[in-house]
Design an enzyme around this catalytic site. Structure first.
Site, short mmCIF file in Angstrom:
data_model
loop_
_atom_site.label_atom_id
_atom_site.label_comp_id
_atom_site.label_asym_id
_atom_site.label_seq_id
_atom_site.Cartn_x
_atom_site.Cartn_y
_atom_site.Cartn_z
CB VAL A 178 -47.23 28.49 9.75
CG1 VAL A 178 -47.41 27.19 9.01
CG2 VAL A 178 -46.39 28.27 11.00
CD GLU A 179 -48.28 32.33 14.18
OE1 GLU A 179 -47.44 33.17 14.54
OE2 GLU A 179 -48.93 31.65 14.98
N GLY A 180 -47.01 33.78 8.28
CA GLY A 180 -46.24 34.71 7.47
C GLY A 180 -44.89 34.09 7.12
#
Length: 736
Positions: free
Chosen positions: A436-438
């Site tokens: 997540v978050e990239g």
């Protein structure tokens, strides 16, 4: 003379630059313009100003922040039964109520709006401590204080939006989530198909200007329980109601989840974790213009708003969870390796185990150091976008390595699930943190160096802007002013990198007053110069092609990342007063990091698309090949011993770890460890007399041989009982 230079040199060079420079999309430009350059810029200058870093000082907490950590955070940790949460796949209502009551969802919201108004350092330490107890609760607290409606409202909301929503978010009346990811577009927001169309609709009895929006979002944390949805979508104006443009760009709005047309889907179960996550849809949902965060004037600015928030939030949320997990792994694994015996000796005495222990301790030290340094920068108002990307990618990857090593050492203790297994849920959470978050693969391959090389270079971004200037004459003039400065920078970088490369950094400078650590600063200066020169040569020889050479970019990004992480370790060692007890940790970490830097650079040289250019760079900057070896077995042993014995270093390294409720897995291991250390002198007397076991018959034998007295025998019995409890695993009724 100036006119001649511009005509015969600068103008042709500008045309060449336009051809070779990589094209930059609007989403890439927004990402590069978000946040700011900080220490990453120094590392890519070839000559870092260490005083700038060291003078920041250590992170600090206010009295209110410390009181919150000692009070509500500690109480919340005591309330958590992570095994039960995993079984129920949700937090019990009493924890939801406590989180809301104590304003855990309002950590970053200013006091004037009813929040706690805490600093990034306090925010990070709160999430870190909770995460050592439960990743599910850590994520639940983390998300509303990370990339989400609260942060976006504070930075971009209208006064009416702030006054209404921020108090409700702070006290939990509203539970927020943020809808960005679509099935068709994860990290590539430009491919987002969620669409809004500007229109007029009848709303609350009157004709209202707004948007009719359709969307499908998934992987939305807190989505199933959210009452307010932050929504990102592409906005269009086919009827030209707002102006001459049809495509208005990515826009962000706040949508109550009970709005007609909104559907909240069933839950996802992310990697067997219990935090709330799920999809949602919108079918012809009418959204008034005033629901756009910041109002109508922020139409089309959604991506830059998100990137600006991410530039800070990505440096806090998942790095906090990862740091907590690594520190917990270090404390528990060191204790377990001390108390668990095989062949009559603690498993921590086996050299293979010692190496893994040293690696766990080193990872915890580096992650905690980088975590502290990053949040300290955020405390001072900085938004270091590239550093935040480094932290997200390398903190989560470091957690994966630390927990894998901890699982190996715990063996059966860690693979049997149940309340006594304190590593299982952390292990299962790693894939979520990585993704997540990239996603880490893309962050490493495309973002860290891809953004860092352009953002941190003193002239490149300005040269790119000159090349894209529609006024060619102005572009030539701008480039002409930059060329002499860039040329001088290149000459200095070349001389510095070649000199330090051939002399092994022996003559590089180091800051004053850093003691024995000066040798490491010299090597950091050497690698900084080499990375800067290699970056210059790569950009000049490959141009826009470098953007497509993801593995080259990834390896150069690894060098930049290691330079940052090791810089933070040096800063932390200095902030702590350079304690002798921490030297084994620093030495192991520095050697591992510098070795990785050299491996990455040599792989760049060997795989460079223009073979002879790679060979030239290798000859100029690393003529002797690898010069830094990994830590020796002796150094690894010293590092491992630090987490296998009670000490100030062990406590400093694992500060913030919740040590457990009485009788749970962590508490049993910690208490057995302390008792075992206390009775070690008695055990030594028994071993010298030929008695190695802790059984009752062995204790009786030691008594008969007068090796120990009755009081000592009683202590050994209690230690044996404590160890036996600590190494046990859970068992359940047979499944029917």
């Amino acid at each position: 003379m100036s006119n001649l230079r511009q005509k015969w040199i600068t103008a042709p060079l500008l045309k060449w630059i336009k051809k070779v420079l990589p094209p930059i999309s609007d989403t890439e430009r927004a990402a590069m313009e978000a946040g700011e350059v900080w220490w990453d810029g120094q590392l890519l200058s070839g000559k870092p100003d260490w005083d700038q870093l060291l003078e920041m000082g250590p992170p600090e907490l206010s009295k209110a922040e410390q009181a919150f950590l000692d009070g509500p955070v500690e109480e919340l940790c005591r309330m958590i039964d992570d095994w039960q949460i995993a079984q129920d796949q949700d937090l019990p209502q009493e924890i939801w109520d406590f989180i809301k009551k104590e304003r855990f969802f309002g950590i970053i919201i200013p006091e004037e709006y009813g929040g706690l108004g805490f600093s990034p350092t306090a925010h990070a330490q709160i999430v870190t401590k909770i995460s050592t107890r439960s990743t599910t609760v850590g994520v639940t607290v983390m998300v509303p204080n990370s990339l989400g409606p609260g942060e976006l409202l504070m930075a971009h909301g209208t006064e009416d939006q702030k006054n209404y929503y921020l108090p409700r978010l702070a006290d939990g009346r509203e539970i927020p989530c943020f809808g960005l990811t679509s099935p068709e577009a994860g990290s590539d927001a430009a491919s987002m198909v969620d669409k809004g169309v500007v229109c007029y609709e009848e709303y609350e009895g009157k004709k209202t200007l707004g948007m009719r929006v359709n969307w499908h979002k998934r992987y939305i944390t807190l989505g199933p329980v959210a009452s307010i949805l932050g929504l990102a979508f592409k906005l269009y104006d086919p009827d030209r109601i707002l102006g001459d443009e049809e495509e208005l760009g990515i826009t962000v709005a706040l949508v109550p989840t009970d709005t007609p047309g909104v559907t909240i889907g069933q839950r996802h179960l992310p990697a067997m974790q219990a935090f709330q996550n799920g999809p949602n849809w919108g079918k012809d949902v009418f959204i008034p213009m005033e629901w756009i965060i910041g109002g109508q004037e922020n139409i089309g600015h959604g991506w830059s708003m998100l990137m600006s928030a991410l530039a800070a939030g990505r440096g806090i949320s998942l790095p906090s969870l990862s740091t907590g997990g690594a520190k917990m792994a270090a404390r528990t694994t060191g204790a377990y390796a001390h108390i668990r015996e095989q062949f009559g000796i603690p498993i921590g005495k086996f050299e293979g185990v010692q190496r893994r222990l040293a690696e766990i301790a080193s990872i915890a030290y580096v992650l905690d150091s980088a975590h502290q340094t990053t949040t300290r920068a955020l405390d001072q108002g900085r938004k270091p976008a590239v550093v935040s990307a480094i932290m997200k990618a390398h903190a989560t990857n470091g957690l994966r390595q630390a927990v894998n090593d901890a699982m190996d050492i715990h063996a059966g203790k860690a693979i049997m699930d149940g309340p006594l297994n304190y590593l299982g849920n952390v292990y299962r959470a790693v894939p979520v943190a990585i993704t997540v978050e990239g996603a880490n693969i893309l962050t490493r391959s495309l973002m860290i160096f891809g953004q860092g090389a352009i953002r941190c270079h003193p002239y490149l971004l300005q040269e790119m802007e000159a090349a894209t200037n529609d006024d060619e004459k102005a572009g030539v003039a701008a480039l002409d002013a930059l060329l002499p400065k860039h040329f001088l920078f290149q000459v200095k970088t070349f001389c510095r990198a070649v000199f330090h490369g051939w002399t092994g950094g022996l003559f590089a400078s180091s800051p004053k007053g850093v003691g024995d650590a000066a040798k490491y600063y010299r090597q950091m200066n050497r690698y900084s110069a080499v990375l800067t020169l290699v970056t210059e040569i790569s950009l000049m020889s490959l141009g826009g092609e470098l953007k497509r050479k993801e593995l080259i970019s990834a390896r150069l990004g690894d060098v930049l990342s290691q330079l940052y992480l090791l810089s933070a370790a040096l800063k932390r060692f200095n902030d702590d007063g350079r304690p002798d007890g921490d030297k084994p940790l620093l030495e192991f970490a520095m050697r591992a990091g510098m070795h990785n830097i050299e491996v990455s650079l040599i792989e760049v040289f060997h795989n460079f698309p223009i073979r002879f250019v790679g060979q030239i760079m290798h000859f100029l900057t690393m003529p002797w090949g690898h010069s830094i070896r990994m830590a020796s077995d002796r150094q690894a042993r010293a590092c491992a011993e630090l987490i296998m014995q009670p000490s100030e270093t062990r406590d400093r390294l694992t500060a913030g770890v919740f040590l457990g409720q009485e009788g749970d897995g962590i508490d049993l291991v910690e208490q057995a460890f302390l008792q075992s250390c206390e009775t070690a002198p008695i055990r030594d007397k028994m071993k010298k007399g030929g008695v190695r076991a802790l059984s009752e018959s062995a204790i009786q034998e030691a008594l008969e041989k007068n090796l120990i007295g009755e009081e000592e025998a009683d202590k050994i019995r209690k230690t044996a009982a404590a160890v036996d409890k600590a190494i046990q695993v859970d068992h359940f009724d047979a499944l029917k």
